[in-house]
Design an enzyme around this catalytic site. Structure first.
Site, PDB file in Angstrom:
ATOM      1  N   ARG A 169       0.834  -1.210   0.000  1.00 53.48           N
ATOM      2  CA  ARG A 169       0.000   0.000   0.000  1.00 53.48           C
ATOM      3  C   ARG A 169       0.863   1.252   0.000  1.00 53.48           C
ATOM      4  O   ARG A 169       0.519   2.260  -0.629  1.00 53.48           O
ATOM      5  CB  ARG A 169      -0.959   0.001   1.190  1.00 53.48           C
ATOM      6  CG  ARG A 169      -1.947   1.167   1.151  1.00 53.48           C
ATOM      7  CD  ARG A 169      -2.997   1.073   2.227  1.00 53.48           C
ATOM      8  NE  ARG A 169      -2.423   1.112   3.567  1.00 53.48           N
ATOM      9  CZ  ARG A 169      -3.132   0.988   4.689  1.00 53.48           C
ATOM     10  NH1 ARG A 169      -4.445   0.821   4.624  1.00 53.48           N
ATOM     11  NH2 ARG A 169      -2.542   1.037   5.869  1.00 53.48           N
ATOM     12  N   LYS A 211      -3.056   6.970   1.421  1.00 51.55           N
ATOM     13  CA  LYS A 211      -2.837   7.141   2.864  1.00 51.55           C
ATOM     14  C   LYS A 211      -1.886   8.307   3.111  1.00 51.55           C
ATOM     15  O   LYS A 211      -0.697   8.136   3.389  1.00 51.55           O
ATOM     16  CB  LYS A 211      -2.304   5.846   3.490  1.00 51.55           C
ATOM     17  CG  LYS A 211      -2.435   5.801   5.015  1.00 51.55           C
ATOM     18  CD  LYS A 211      -2.100   4.418   5.533  1.00 51.55           C
ATOM     19  CE  LYS A 211      -2.152   4.347   7.052  1.00 51.55           C
ATOM     20  NZ  LYS A 211      -3.513   4.517   7.586  1.00 51.55           N
TER      21      LYS A 211
END
Length: 288
Positions: free
Chosen positions: A54, A152
Site C-alpha cells: 500500500r 494514505k
C-alpha cells in the site's frame, strides 16, 4: 524504556532528540507525504507485506519516488523493533516528497530526495486492550474530507477534529457519513453484522483500502462467514446485531453504541469477538 527512542531518518539510526527535518520539507508545509503504521506482536511485524504494497501504491499515486527496496524497508522495521525492544506496539513510517529548499506549490524536480522517517511506539496492551472487552461508542459525523481517501496521506486534520468531536460528545470515535451512508471511521474501516453476515462498504476512493480489513475479510471467508460489500446507513447500523471497526492499532474493535443507541445487547457480540481472536491468532502465526 528510560533511554531515548532510536528513530530512523534518511539512512541513519538516531536518538529521537537528534533527528531533525527541514522547515522547508513538503510534508511539513503541504502535507505532501504518505504514511503507514505496522503493528508489532511478540516482537514481530503484522501484515508487513500488505503495508509495504500500500505504501508503494500511495507513493505512486502522488508521484513520490520510492526510496529503497522492500527488503531494505523490512530490515529497517526489524532493526527499530530490536533497538527499541518493542514486544507489542507500532512502527510508524512517513515518506514526504522532500525538501526542495524553499516553499513552492510546484512539485520539485526528481533530484530532490524524499524524506524518510520511522519511529516506534510501545503499546503493552495492544492485544489485551481493555476497550476490546467493553466495546467503544461512536457518533456520526459529516464526511468533509478530500475525495482521494484511498491514498494514505498525512493530511489528518479533519479526522483529528472528528476524534475531538467524539470526545466532547462522550464517545470514543466517529463514523463519517457521506450521502446518507457510512464511509469509515476516523482511523479505521467500519462494519456491521446482521444475521451472522458481515456488511462493509466496498473499496473505492471513498475509503482507505485497509490492510487489516483485507486480511480480516480473507480470514472471515475462510471461516465460512458471509461477507457483503455494500453501503449501509447509520440507521441500519443502529438496528444491526453487532458492529465493529478494524485498523492496524486496534485489530478488531467492537462498537456497542452509535449516536447514543445501543447495538444489539450493548455488549461485544460473538461474531466480533471471534473475529478478533481469529485475527490475532493468525497474525501471531504469520508475523515476520
Amino acid at each position: 524504556m528510560d533511554r531515548d527512542r532510536i528513530v530512523y531518518l534518511n539512512g541513519e539510526y538516531l536518538s529521537e532528540t537528534e533527528a531533525k527535518v527541514s522547515i522547508f520539507d513538503r510534508g511539513f508545509l503541504f502535507a505532501d507525504a504518505v504514511y503507514e503504521v505496522t503493528s508489532v506482536i511478540d516482537g514481530k511485524l503484522v501484515d508487513f507485506e500488505g503495508h509495504a504494497a500500500r505504501l508503494e501504491r500511495s507513493l505512486g499515486e502522488l508521484v513520490i519516488r520510492y526510496p529503497f527496496s522492500r527488503d531494505t524497508l523490512l530490515t529497517i522495521h526489524r532493526e527499530l523493533v530490536r533497538q527499541n525492544e518493542i514486544v507489542e506496539g507500532l512502527v510508524y513510517m512517513q515518506i514526504s516528497r522532500g525538501n526542495p529548499g524553499d516553499r513552492d506549490f510546484i512539485f520539485p524536480t526528481d533530484d530532490v530526495q524524499p524524506t524518510v522517517v520511522l519511529f516506534t511506539q510501545s503499546v503493552p496492551n495492544l492485544v489485551d486492550a481493555p476497550k476490546a472487552s467493553a466495546g467503544i461508542k461512536v457518533i456520526s459525523i459529516a464526511d468533509l474530507r478530500w475525495s482521494r481517501r484511498d491514498i494514505k496521506t498525512v493530511q489528518l486534520l479533519y479526522p483529528s477534529m472528528a476524534k475531538m468531536m467524539a470526545k466532547k460528545a462522550g464517545a470514543d470515535d466517529g463514523w463519517f457519513v457521506q450521502d446518507g451512508f457510512v464511509t469509515e471511521g476516523t482511523a479505521n474501516n467500519a462494519y456491521i453484522v446482521k444475521n451472522g453476515q458481515i456488511v462493509t462498504r466496498a473499496l473505492s476512493s471513498d475509503i482507505l483500502h485497509g490492510i487489516t480489513r483485507a486480511t480480516l475479510l480473507q480470514y472471515a471467508r475462510e471461516a465460512q462467514i458471509n461477507v457483503i460489500e455494500r453501503n449501509f446507513s447509520i440507521e441500519e447500523a443502529q438496528h444491526a446485531d453487532e458492529a465493529f471497526v478494524t485498523g492496524a492499532s486496534t485489530f478488531v474493535m467492537p462498537v456497542v453504541e452509535i449516536d447514543g443507541r445501543k447495538i444489539g445487547s450493548g455488549t461485544p457480540g460473538p461474531v466480533g469477538r471471534r473475529l478478533r481472536e481469529l485475527y490475532i491468532e493468525e497474525c501471531r502465526r504469520n508475523a515476520v
